[in-house]
Motif scaffolding. Sequence first.
Motif, PDB file in Angstrom:
ATOM      1  N   GLU A 199       0.370   5.269   0.204  1.00  0.00           N
ATOM      2  CA  GLU A 199      -0.899   5.819   0.505  1.00  0.00           C
ATOM      3  C   GLU A 199      -0.406   7.101   1.126  1.00  0.00           C
ATOM      4  N   GLU A 204       0.622  -1.269  -0.071  1.00  0.00           N
ATOM      5  CA  GLU A 204      -0.040   0.180  -0.031  1.00  0.00           C
ATOM      6  C   GLU A 204       0.717   0.986   0.003  1.00  0.00           C
ATOM      7  N   GLU A 214      -4.388   6.829  -3.114  1.00  0.00           N
ATOM      8  CA  GLU A 214      -3.188   5.263  -3.130  1.00  0.00           C
ATOM      9  C   GLU A 214      -3.514   4.582  -3.841  1.00  0.00           C
ATOM     10  N   GLU A 249      -7.852  10.855   0.719  1.00  0.00           N
ATOM     11  CA  GLU A 249      -5.980   9.386   0.900  1.00  0.00           C
ATOM     12  C   GLU A 249      -5.808   9.519  -0.829  1.00  0.00           C
ATOM     13  N   LYS A 296      -1.275  -4.575   8.583  1.00  0.00           N
ATOM     14  CA  LYS A 296      -0.355  -3.402   7.937  1.00  0.00           C
ATOM     15  C   LYS A 296       0.996  -4.205   8.324  1.00  0.00           C
TER      16      LYS A 296
HETATM   17 CA    CA Z   1      -5.006   2.638   2.058  1.00  0.00          CA
END
Ligand code: CA
Length: 187
Positions: A5, A3, A143, A141, A69
């Motif tokens: 971001e 990810e 991403e 956000e 994560k």
């Molecule tokens: Ca995310």
Amino acid sequence: MIEIEKKFQVVSFDAIRKQLADESFDVMEEFPPRVQSDEYFNHRQLRFELQDIALRIREVDNKHILTFKGPNRDATTKIRTEVEVELSAEDAEKMTQMFLGMGMHSVAKVVKNRATTLIRWQGANVEVCLDGVDEVGYFVELEIVADGESEIPAAKEKLESLAEKFGLSDSITTSYLEMLLQSRGQM
Ligand code: CA
Ligand code: ATP
Ligand code: CA
């Protein structure tokens, strides 16, 4: 998957909504706004917050998703390995039992309304999320999901140029959970 971001605090979504509608953005898909309710877990000894590791169960549209994560590896952009598993409601409860049984505790539930638009930008798929987070505020956000390490530098640059195009500056790396705990005076 990895990810990549960037997060920005905004006062309203008006400007960015306008740009997504008016300008020459290559909009691929627009998802209706959804409420996401995220329960985060932590362990007193492991202290996930020190490395920005996340363990959570998200409830959205009556679905339950377990997410891990890995540690964050960048100062200005969030870059983390992300693993997700969809669970039945029953299994989500069992998983919670397991976490608690291992000595973990639930830190807090972060509830937000997220409207996601998938756009194509410089040859990459970018998710643009407009997040209204309970008790915290409004955020955008951006991403990109990468398959391998080699894609990271280019993805980071693309997110930076997209942010500039949207007129978004001063990205933040503080998580919604940290902001929620701060606003509650628990941090
Ligand atoms: Ca995310
Ligand atoms: P996503 O991008 O996956 O949809 P999100 O946008 O809802 O998530 P973020 O703000 O990007 O939420 O991430 C929430 C973060 O909370 C987690 O990634 C985790 O690293 C972090 N976190 C911060 N403090 C703690 C803590 N004390 N215990 C556990 N996790 C924590
Ligand atoms: Ca995020």
